[in-house]
Design a protein around this motif. Structure first.
Motif, PDB file in Angstrom:
ATOM      1  N   ILE A 182     -19.709  -6.966  -2.702  1.00 55.33           N
ATOM      2  CA  ILE A 182     -19.751  -5.594  -2.189  1.00 55.33           C
ATOM      3  C   ILE A 182     -18.431  -4.867  -2.467  1.00 55.33           C
ATOM      4  N   LEU A 183     -17.308  -5.557  -2.200  1.00 56.40           N
ATOM      5  CA  LEU A 183     -16.006  -4.908  -2.315  1.00 56.40           C
ATOM      6  C   LEU A 183     -15.563  -4.707  -3.756  1.00 56.40           C
ATOM      7  N   PHE A 184     -15.872  -5.668  -4.622  1.00 53.33           N
ATOM      8  CA  PHE A 184     -15.333  -5.615  -5.980  1.00 53.33           C
ATOM      9  C   PHE A 184     -16.418  -5.499  -7.058  1.00 53.33           C
TER      10      PHE A 184
ATOM     11  N   TYR B  72       0.824  -1.208   0.000  1.00 50.43           N
ATOM     12  CA  TYR B  72       0.000   0.000   0.000  1.00 50.43           C
ATOM     13  C   TYR B  72       0.861   1.264   0.000  1.00 50.43           C
ATOM     14  N   TYR B  73       1.944   1.254   0.782  1.00 54.32           N
ATOM     15  CA  TYR B  73       2.767   2.460   0.898  1.00 54.32           C
ATOM     16  C   TYR B  73       3.952   2.497  -0.065  1.00 54.32           C
TER      17      TYR B  73
ATOM     18  N   GLY C  68     -10.399  -1.976   0.056  1.00 53.74           N
ATOM     19  CA  GLY C  68     -11.276  -3.142   0.041  1.00 53.74           C
ATOM     20  C   GLY C  68     -10.495  -4.430  -0.104  1.00 53.74           C
ATOM     21  N   MET C  69      -9.481  -4.423  -0.976  1.00 58.69           N
ATOM     22  CA  MET C  69      -8.642  -5.607  -1.167  1.00 58.69           C
ATOM     23  C   MET C  69      -7.841  -5.917   0.090  1.00 58.69           C
ATOM     24  N   VAL C  70      -7.338  -4.866   0.757  1.00 61.42           N
ATOM     25  CA  VAL C  70      -6.572  -5.062   1.998  1.00 61.42           C
ATOM     26  C   VAL C  70      -7.469  -5.686   3.065  1.00 61.42           C
ATOM     27  N   LEU C  71      -8.676  -5.158   3.200  1.00 56.25           N
ATOM     28  CA  LEU C  71      -9.625  -5.697   4.180  1.00 56.25           C
ATOM     29  C   LEU C  71      -9.957  -7.150   3.869  1.00 56.25           C
TER      30      LEU C  71
END
Length: 786
Positions: free
Chosen positions: A512-514, A396-397, A474-477
């Motif tokens: 929901i996420l994708f 992510y970073y 969303g992918m991280v979750l």
């Protein structure tokens, strides 16, 4: 109903409060909190035994939000009345003075008062002070005063970019100030107190002196990081190598160091027959002192708090629970400064620790084998467990994934314990006799050299470090929920016969996420990026085509080593969730437009490169990279049409064919591609650095220049954007890509012309990136810095 580990729930609630206020602000947060509180009151009797837990959780939730709001004002708002104005500042130095070889220095100043417009105001906060030509003796707690201009730290100026304001707030700093020399500084005395800091600095400097005297430079730099988290001993190339090898975690002081402090002291005090109470109190004091020595790094503070909880448990004859200890340490750090939640070190430290605690036992059961030595299986299990927790954070970073981290960790991690122990022995020996430390250093030098050798070799293996797109939240979750289910919850759900319900829940979560986002229609999105005194525009069409026009760069003859492509362009594109750019366009051959494209071409997948039809000046490096990577290069001229998708095209309005274009032959700026983007009923004019001569020619040719948005030519130079030209374009919005410069860009003359013609002006130096979105009728404009 009893809740196991209630402190874990309270810490999560506190964290959610911080996140919510950070995302939506205070007033909506208070509204949501009030609704939640009223709901609890209405159903208080029906909640049964849960009512107390829910009420306390809500209290922590509200406290987290309110403390964050208070910290936001303290760290980013307390200087609002004084930013960018000349003021007299008085205070005392609250850190060591860091000196560099080029005569520049910096330190943290704790302000006590500010004199502004002949009035004195009490302002107690911290600012970072940078001084050129530093030549006076001042140090920690020295009281000083000076006159200068405090700059407000910028937030992220590009989507997904580094938020410098939030970073400084996470270490308690509200602004920065630059002084040309120490002649501007008046020393007014010495502030008392700060004894633990003084002792910590003295111990740290003594440790550094012993290590640097006893070891070679690179080995000393590595051991300094391992023992006390001091990172300045290693150069940038070494950091890059450790990152590629997946070994950055060994370069910082952490929980292992705390264990190596607790265990020897426990042994010594036992031999001295000291009471358990006194022994533990002394050890706690030593651990607190170690925090001051290491500079309050998140990993050390976390480990020390957990260590203190363990020692306090011994005092009261109670064994602490690991998850509660982790929660307590996180909660203490966040109460001290809620901005710590956004510190990458904090997230990595707690991510790795939680992952080790949760997943190590099961992974260890898989890695155990009679043919594999226990130390190898331990290292393998610990490495995999820790990596599971931090992979999403590093992606992510940093967009980095080390492919050989498991191999390098198996080779190196078993040595780290020995190196650290020998390092501590070497330091203590050095306090008695420095030559004894040198002798011990010969032993440690061998291990440290091996670690450096493994790091260098593994970092040079092809594809040792992969650059991957930034995962969505969303992918991280989804990732964390998935690994928790695999390692922790699967057997529970099987035992409870909830497997069918769980599968349905997982499918719904994925949808929901994708699925939701995939079904929604997407707009045309144009982002005018902040690349300083340069130019760059990123376009994503409604059908997903990705186009990059220019990439920023250094001005000609600039001595700056900052690589805009590596530091801004590549991370930005990866943050868009992709490694591919369909079309890269270089408007013309000046370095402030092309230099940032070089890293994009080297590191990402590029479909086609488009340049203007010229003699090739300024495109030599781009063409060389394209040849090496087999990227086709196309030349465009006036009259060409570039089809982006079935609804979006570029009309090329400039330059003429090179042999016929006397303007382009005389001035590289006039060779700029002038592109008119057409999508349904909206139009955008992208002008490069074209000037008034090209504008007049296009006007004489009777070209249709009308557009909703104009990217103002040549950074708002008075040599472009004539009144007749802007009248023909009739823009609703004008965007100037500009940074700090000595040219007076944008010119007031150009600003007045745009405003006279009814265009609303945005500047990347003041507004950050300017993002324009459209579904084909008009534009919605959003700014990174409104």
């Amino acid at each position: 109903m009893n809740i196991k580990r209630p402190l874990c729930l309270f810490t999560v609630s506190f964290t959610l409060g911080i996140l919510l206020v950070s995302s939506i602000g205070l007033n909506p947060f208070l509204l949501i909190s009030s609704i939640m509180l009223l709901s609890i009151i209405c159903f208080f009797k029906k909640l049964g035994n849960l009512k107390n837990v829910i009420f306390i959780s809500l209290s922590f939730f509200i406290m987290g939000g309110m403390l964050f709001y208070n910290a936001e004002y303290r760290y980013t708002g307390s200087f609002n009345s004084y930013y960018d104005n000349p003021i007299e500042v008085r205070g005392f130095i609250d850190s060591e003075v860091q000196n560099s070889e080029d005569g520049k220095s910096n330190f943290i100043l704790q302000t006590e008062s500010v004199i502004y417009k002949n009035k004195t105001f009490k302002v107690k906060n911290k600012i970072m002070v940078y001084v050129n030509n530093f030549n006076i003796k001042i140090g920690y707690r020295t009281k000083i005063g000076f006159t200068g201009v405090v700059e407000k730290p910028k937030p992220a100026t590009n989507p997904g970019g580094f938020d410098y304001r939030r970073y400084l707030a996470s270490i308690g700093i509200s602004g920065r100030i630059y002084l040309q020399g120490t002649s501007d500084i008046q020393v007014t005395g010495q502030k008392g107190g700060g004894y633990l800091h003084r002792i910590g600095y003295a111990i740290k400097n003594k440790v550094l002196d012993i290590i640097s005297y006893s070891l070679d430079k690179n080995q000393a730099g590595l051991l300094e990081g391992m023992l006390i988290g001091y990172k300045d001993g290693l150069d940038e190339n070494a950091f890059t190598a450790f990152s590629k090898a997946g070994l950055t975690h060994i370069m910082v002081a952490s929980g292992m160091n705390v264990a190596f402090i607790i265990l020897p002291f426990t042994f010594i005090f036992k031999k001295l027959r000291l009471s358990s109470f006194k022994a533990n109190i002394i050890t706690i004091f030593v651990l607190v002192l170690f925090v001051f020595v290491t500079g309050f790094s998140a990993s050390v503070v976390r480990a020390v708090i957990m260590g203190i909880i363990i020692l306090a448990g011994r005092i009261i004859m109670r064994e602490p629970e690991i998850y509660t200890s982790i929660s307590a340490s996180a909660l203490i750090l966040l109460i001290i400064n809620p901005y710590t939640l956004f510190d990458i070190g904090f997230q990595l430290s707690f991510g790795a620790t939680l992952s080790l605690v949760m997943f190590y036992p099961q992974i260890k059961s898989f890695t155990e084998c009679k043919y594999i030595p226990n130390i190898i299986s331990d290292t393998l299990a610990a490495t995999i467990a820790a990596q599971l927790g931090v992979i999403p954070i590093t992606l992510y970073y940093f967009n980095n994934f080390s492919t050989f981290s498991i191999i390098s960790n198996i080779l190196v991690v078993p040595l780290v314990e020995f190196v650290t122990i020998i390092g501590f022995i070497m330091v203590f020996a050095g306090l008695l006799n420095i030559y004894l430390a040198v002798i011990i250093g010969y032993i440690n030098n061998t291990f440290l050299s091996f670690i450096l050798f493994v790091t260098e070799v593994t970092s040079k293996i092809p594809f040792a470090l992969l650059k991957l797109p930034t995962p969505s939240l969303g992918m991280v979750l989804f990732y964390y929920l998935l690994i928790i289910y695999i390692f922790k919850a699967r057997n529970y759900f099987k035992a409870k016969k909830y497997t069918k319900h769980l599968k349905i829940a997982i499918i719904m979560l994925i949808i929901i996420l994708f699925g939701g986002r995939a079904l929604l229609p997407k707009p045309l999105e144009i982002t005018f990026l902040d690349v300083g005194q340069g130019d760059s525009t990123y376009i994503r069409t409604a059908h997903g085509k990705k186009i990059l026009i220019d990439g920023g760069g250094r001005e000609a003859n600039s001595k700056s080593k900052f690589d805009i492509g590596e530091s801004v362009m590549v991370p930005y594109i990866l943050d868009r969730g992709t490694k591919r750019v369909d079309i890269v366009i270089a408007s013309h051959g000046h370095s402030d437009h092309t230099e940032g494209l070089e890293a994009v071409l080297r590191e990402l997948s590029v479909g086609t490169v488009i340049v203007p039809e010229t003699d090739g000046r300024g495109f030599e490096k781009i063409k060389k990279i394209c040849k090496e990577k087999n990227i086709p290069v196309l030349k465009c001229k006036q009259g060409d049409i570039i089809n982006l998708d079935k609804e979006t095209v570029f009309e090329v309005l400039n330059p003429l064919p090179y042999k016929l274009d006397t303007l382009a032959q005389e001035d590289l700026n006039e060779s700029s591609l002038v592109l008119k983007l057409v999508y349904k009923n909206v139009k955008v004019l992208l002008t490069g650095d074209s000037g008034i001569p090209s504008e007049e020619r296009m006007l004489k040719q009777g070209l249709d220049l009308k557009a909703d948005i104009i990217k103002v030519g040549h950074h708002g130079s008075p040599g472009s954007s004539s009144n007749d030209y802007i009248m023909a374009v009739k823009p609703k919005y004008g965007v100037v890509s500009v940074g700090r410069n000595n040219f007076g860009h944008p010119s007031q003359f150009v600003i007045d012309i745009l405003e006279k013609n009814g265009a609303k002006l945005f500047r990347t130096d003041e507004n950050g990136a300017v993002i324009a979105t459209s579904y084909g009728n008009g534009f919605n404009i959003s700014l990174m810095m409104p």
